[in-house]
Design a protein around this motif. Sequence first.
Motif, PDB file in Angstrom:
ATOM      1  N   SER A  58       0.844  -1.196   0.000  1.00 41.31           N
ATOM      2  CA  SER A  58       0.000   0.000   0.000  1.00 41.31           C
ATOM      3  C   SER A  58       0.878   1.245   0.000  1.00 41.31           C
ATOM      4  O   SER A  58       1.497   1.558   1.024  1.00 41.31           O
ATOM      5  N   PRO A  59       0.947   1.968  -1.116  1.00 45.62           N
ATOM      6  CA  PRO A  59       1.830   3.147  -1.201  1.00 45.62           C
ATOM      7  C   PRO A  59       1.546   4.168  -0.102  1.00 45.62           C
ATOM      8  O   PRO A  59       0.401   4.506   0.165  1.00 45.62           O
ATOM      9  N   GLY A  60       2.609   4.623   0.546  1.00 44.22           N
ATOM     10  CA  GLY A  60       2.493   5.642   1.578  1.00 44.22           C
ATOM     11  C   GLY A  60       2.029   5.138   2.926  1.00 44.22           C
ATOM     12  O   GLY A  60       1.990   5.899   3.890  1.00 44.22           O
ATOM     13  N   CYS A  61       1.687   3.876   3.035  1.00 42.93           N
ATOM     14  CA  CYS A  61       1.178   3.325   4.296  1.00 42.93           C
ATOM     15  C   CYS A  61       2.341   3.077   5.261  1.00 42.93           C
ATOM     16  O   CYS A  61       3.324   2.436   4.899  1.00 42.93           O
ATOM     17  N   VAL A  62       2.203   3.583   6.499  1.00 46.43           N
ATOM     18  CA  VAL A  62       3.239   3.386   7.519  1.00 46.43           C
ATOM     19  C   VAL A  62       2.735   2.588   8.708  1.00 46.43           C
ATOM     20  O   VAL A  62       3.466   2.351   9.662  1.00 46.43           O
ATOM     21  N   GLY A  63       1.467   2.161   8.665  1.00 52.37           N
ATOM     22  CA  GLY A  63       0.902   1.367   9.739  1.00 52.37           C
ATOM     23  C   GLY A  63      -0.459   0.834   9.350  1.00 52.37           C
ATOM     24  O   GLY A  63      -1.145   1.423   8.504  1.00 52.37           O
ATOM     25  N   LEU A  64      -0.815  -0.297   9.946  1.00 50.66           N
ATOM     26  CA  LEU A  64      -2.106  -0.914   9.643  1.00 50.66           C
ATOM     27  C   LEU A  64      -2.525  -1.757  10.844  1.00 50.66           C
ATOM     28  O   LEU A  64      -1.718  -2.512  11.393  1.00 50.66           O
ATOM     29  N   ALA A  65      -3.793  -1.611  11.238  1.00 57.31           N
ATOM     30  CA  ALA A  65      -4.313  -2.339  12.393  1.00 57.31           C
ATOM     31  C   ALA A  65      -5.347  -3.369  11.957  1.00 57.31           C
ATOM     32  O   ALA A  65      -5.998  -3.216  10.916  1.00 57.31           O
ATOM     33  N   ALA A  66      -5.500  -4.403  12.781  1.00 57.34           N
ATOM     34  CA  ALA A  66      -6.416  -5.502  12.469  1.00 57.34           C
ATOM     35  C   ALA A  66      -7.828  -5.045  12.093  1.00 57.34           C
ATOM     36  O   ALA A  66      -8.391  -5.568  11.125  1.00 57.34           O
ATOM     37  N   PRO A  67      -8.432  -4.070  12.790  1.00 56.36           N
ATOM     38  CA  PRO A  67      -9.774  -3.648  12.386  1.00 56.36           C
ATOM     39  C   PRO A  67      -9.830  -3.147  10.941  1.00 56.36           C
ATOM     40  O   PRO A  67     -10.867  -3.248  10.281  1.00 56.36           O
ATOM     41  N   GLN A  68      -8.718  -2.656  10.425  1.00 57.73           N
ATOM     42  CA  GLN A  68      -8.691  -2.142   9.059  1.00 57.73           C
ATOM     43  C   GLN A  68      -8.769  -3.242   8.004  1.00 57.73           C
ATOM     44  O   GLN A  68      -9.000  -2.957   6.835  1.00 57.73           O
ATOM     45  N   ILE A  69      -8.567  -4.479   8.428  1.00 58.22           N
ATOM     46  CA  ILE A  69      -8.779  -5.597   7.496  1.00 58.22           C
ATOM     47  C   ILE A  69      -9.944  -6.463   7.985  1.00 58.22           C
ATOM     48  O   ILE A  69     -10.055  -7.630   7.643  1.00 58.22           O
ATOM     49  N   VAL A  78       3.683  -1.482  12.109  1.00 60.30           N
ATOM     50  CA  VAL A  78       4.182  -0.136  11.828  1.00 60.30           C
ATOM     51  C   VAL A  78       5.533  -0.259  11.152  1.00 60.30           C
ATOM     52  O   VAL A  78       6.333  -1.132  11.495  1.00 60.30           O
ATOM     53  N   ASP A  79       5.795   0.641  10.200  1.00 65.97           N
ATOM     54  CA  ASP A  79       7.124   0.790   9.610  1.00 65.97           C
ATOM     55  C   ASP A  79       7.214   2.189   9.013  1.00 65.97           C
ATOM     56  O   ASP A  79       6.661   2.443   7.949  1.00 65.97           O
ATOM     57  N   VAL A  80       7.896   3.090   9.709  1.00 59.89           N
ATOM     58  CA  VAL A  80       8.045   4.458   9.218  1.00 59.89           C
ATOM     59  C   VAL A  80       9.395   4.666   8.528  1.00 59.89           C
ATOM     60  O   VAL A  80       9.755   5.796   8.202  1.00 59.89           O
ATOM     61  N   SER A  81      10.122   3.589   8.281  1.00 62.83           N
ATOM     62  CA  SER A  81      11.423   3.680   7.610  1.00 62.83           C
ATOM     63  C   SER A  81      11.286   4.431   6.287  1.00 62.83           C
ATOM     64  O   SER A  81      10.372   4.163   5.506  1.00 62.83           O
ATOM     65  N   GLY A  82      12.170   5.366   6.069  1.00 59.25           N
ATOM     66  CA  GLY A  82      12.167   6.101   4.813  1.00 59.25           C
ATOM     67  C   GLY A  82      11.199   7.275   4.768  1.00 59.25           C
ATOM     68  O   GLY A  82      11.184   8.026   3.794  1.00 59.25           O
ATOM     69  N   HIS A  83      10.378   7.450   5.784  1.00 53.88           N
ATOM     70  CA  HIS A  83       9.444   8.579   5.771  1.00 53.88           C
ATOM     71  C   HIS A  83      10.202   9.846   6.175  1.00 53.88           C
ATOM     72  O   HIS A  83      10.955   9.836   7.144  1.00 53.88           O
ATOM     73  N   PRO A  84       9.999  10.955   5.459  1.00 49.09           N
ATOM     74  CA  PRO A  84      10.766  12.174   5.755  1.00 49.09           C
ATOM     75  C   PRO A  84      10.519  12.773   7.141  1.00 49.09           C
ATOM     76  O   PRO A  84      11.378  13.481   7.661  1.00 49.09           O
ATOM     77  N   GLY A 112      -3.564  10.972   7.849  1.00 51.51           N
ATOM     78  CA  GLY A 112      -4.445  10.336   6.886  1.00 51.51           C
ATOM     79  C   GLY A 112      -4.598   8.878   7.277  1.00 51.51           C
ATOM     80  O   GLY A 112      -3.953   8.407   8.214  1.00 51.51           O
ATOM     81  N   CYS A 113      -5.448   8.169   6.544  1.00 51.23           N
ATOM     82  CA  CYS A 113      -5.723   6.777   6.898  1.00 51.23           C
ATOM     83  C   CYS A 113      -6.263   6.046   5.679  1.00 51.23           C
ATOM     84  O   CYS A 113      -7.094   6.588   4.939  1.00 51.23           O
ATOM     85  N   MET A 114      -5.821   4.820   5.494  1.00 53.81           N
ATOM     86  CA  MET A 114      -6.324   4.018   4.376  1.00 53.81           C
ATOM     87  C   MET A 114      -7.818   3.728   4.507  1.00 53.81           C
ATOM     88  O   MET A 114      -8.493   3.502   3.514  1.00 53.81           O
ATOM     89  N   SER A 115      -8.344   3.741   5.726  1.00 53.60           N
ATOM     90  CA  SER A 115      -9.759   3.475   5.938  1.00 53.60           C
ATOM     91  C   SER A 115     -10.624   4.726   5.762  1.00 53.60           C
ATOM     92  O   SER A 115     -11.847   4.637   5.771  1.00 53.60           O
ATOM     93  N   VAL A 116      -9.980   5.873   5.616  1.00 56.29           N
ATOM     94  CA  VAL A 116     -10.661   7.140   5.334  1.00 56.29           C
ATOM     95  C   VAL A 116      -9.883   7.787   4.186  1.00 56.29           C
ATOM     96  O   VAL A 116      -9.173   8.778   4.378  1.00 56.29           O
ATOM     97  N   PRO A 117      -9.976   7.218   2.980  1.00 49.52           N
ATOM     98  CA  PRO A 117      -9.062   7.590   1.900  1.00 49.52           C
ATOM     99  C   PRO A 117      -9.209   9.001   1.336  1.00 49.52           C
ATOM    100  O   PRO A 117      -8.251   9.520   0.758  1.00 49.52           O
ATOM    101  N   ASP A 118     -10.339   9.647   1.525  1.00 50.86           N
ATOM    102  CA  ASP A 118     -10.558  10.954   0.905  1.00 50.86           C
ATOM    103  C   ASP A 118     -10.286  12.140   1.818  1.00 50.86           C
ATOM    104  O   ASP A 118     -10.368  13.286   1.381  1.00 50.86           O
TER     105      ASP A 118
END
Length: 183
Positions: A58-69, A78-84, A112-118
């Motif tokens: 998922s481009p730009g995603c730095v974390g994801l929780a079980a409820p989101q799937i 979580v993985d914020v590696s490479g984020h400015p 922002g959040c993948m579960s609230v994309p707009d």
Amino acid sequence: MTEPFHGWTPEALGEPGEVRPVVKAPDAVLSRAGTEVDPVDPKVVRLAADLMATMRVSPGCVGLAAPQIGVSAQVFVVDVSGHPKAATLHGAFALCNAKVVEASRWRPGREGCMSVPDLTGDVKRAARVVVEAVLPGTGEPVRLTTDAFEARALQHEIDHCAGLLFLDRVAGAHAIHQRKVYL
């Protein structure tokens, strides 16, 4: 309790993970508090692996929780590696039953959040946190101290596990913004 070692992932236990669809608001699973899990249960290890696989594609995603799937459980990655905006980095990791036990230096920031994309929103969060949790697979208790963007990401995912979205944390409608689309 010790710090999680850099780069711990479910793959370390031989679980490659499967990419799963991401649930979008207003799905009810996103507003339910997740249940605590048994971190050594093979289903929990598999869930952590699926979260990691889904986050990584998922481009730009730095974390994801079980409820989101679609799983009402207290597991996230979580993985914020490479984020400015990242300062402290612990690499990619998964945690179960995480709780913030210390929080300080509160600052506003855009989320922002993948579960609230707009939408994005301005949320005040602690810029330094101490989190206690357990590692999936081993059940090893960990105490993670972090700051800046990684601290924000951890709080965001812990909120998901508690049934909260970033929209529940904004100060009002003035702090919610239409997500910019870059072509």
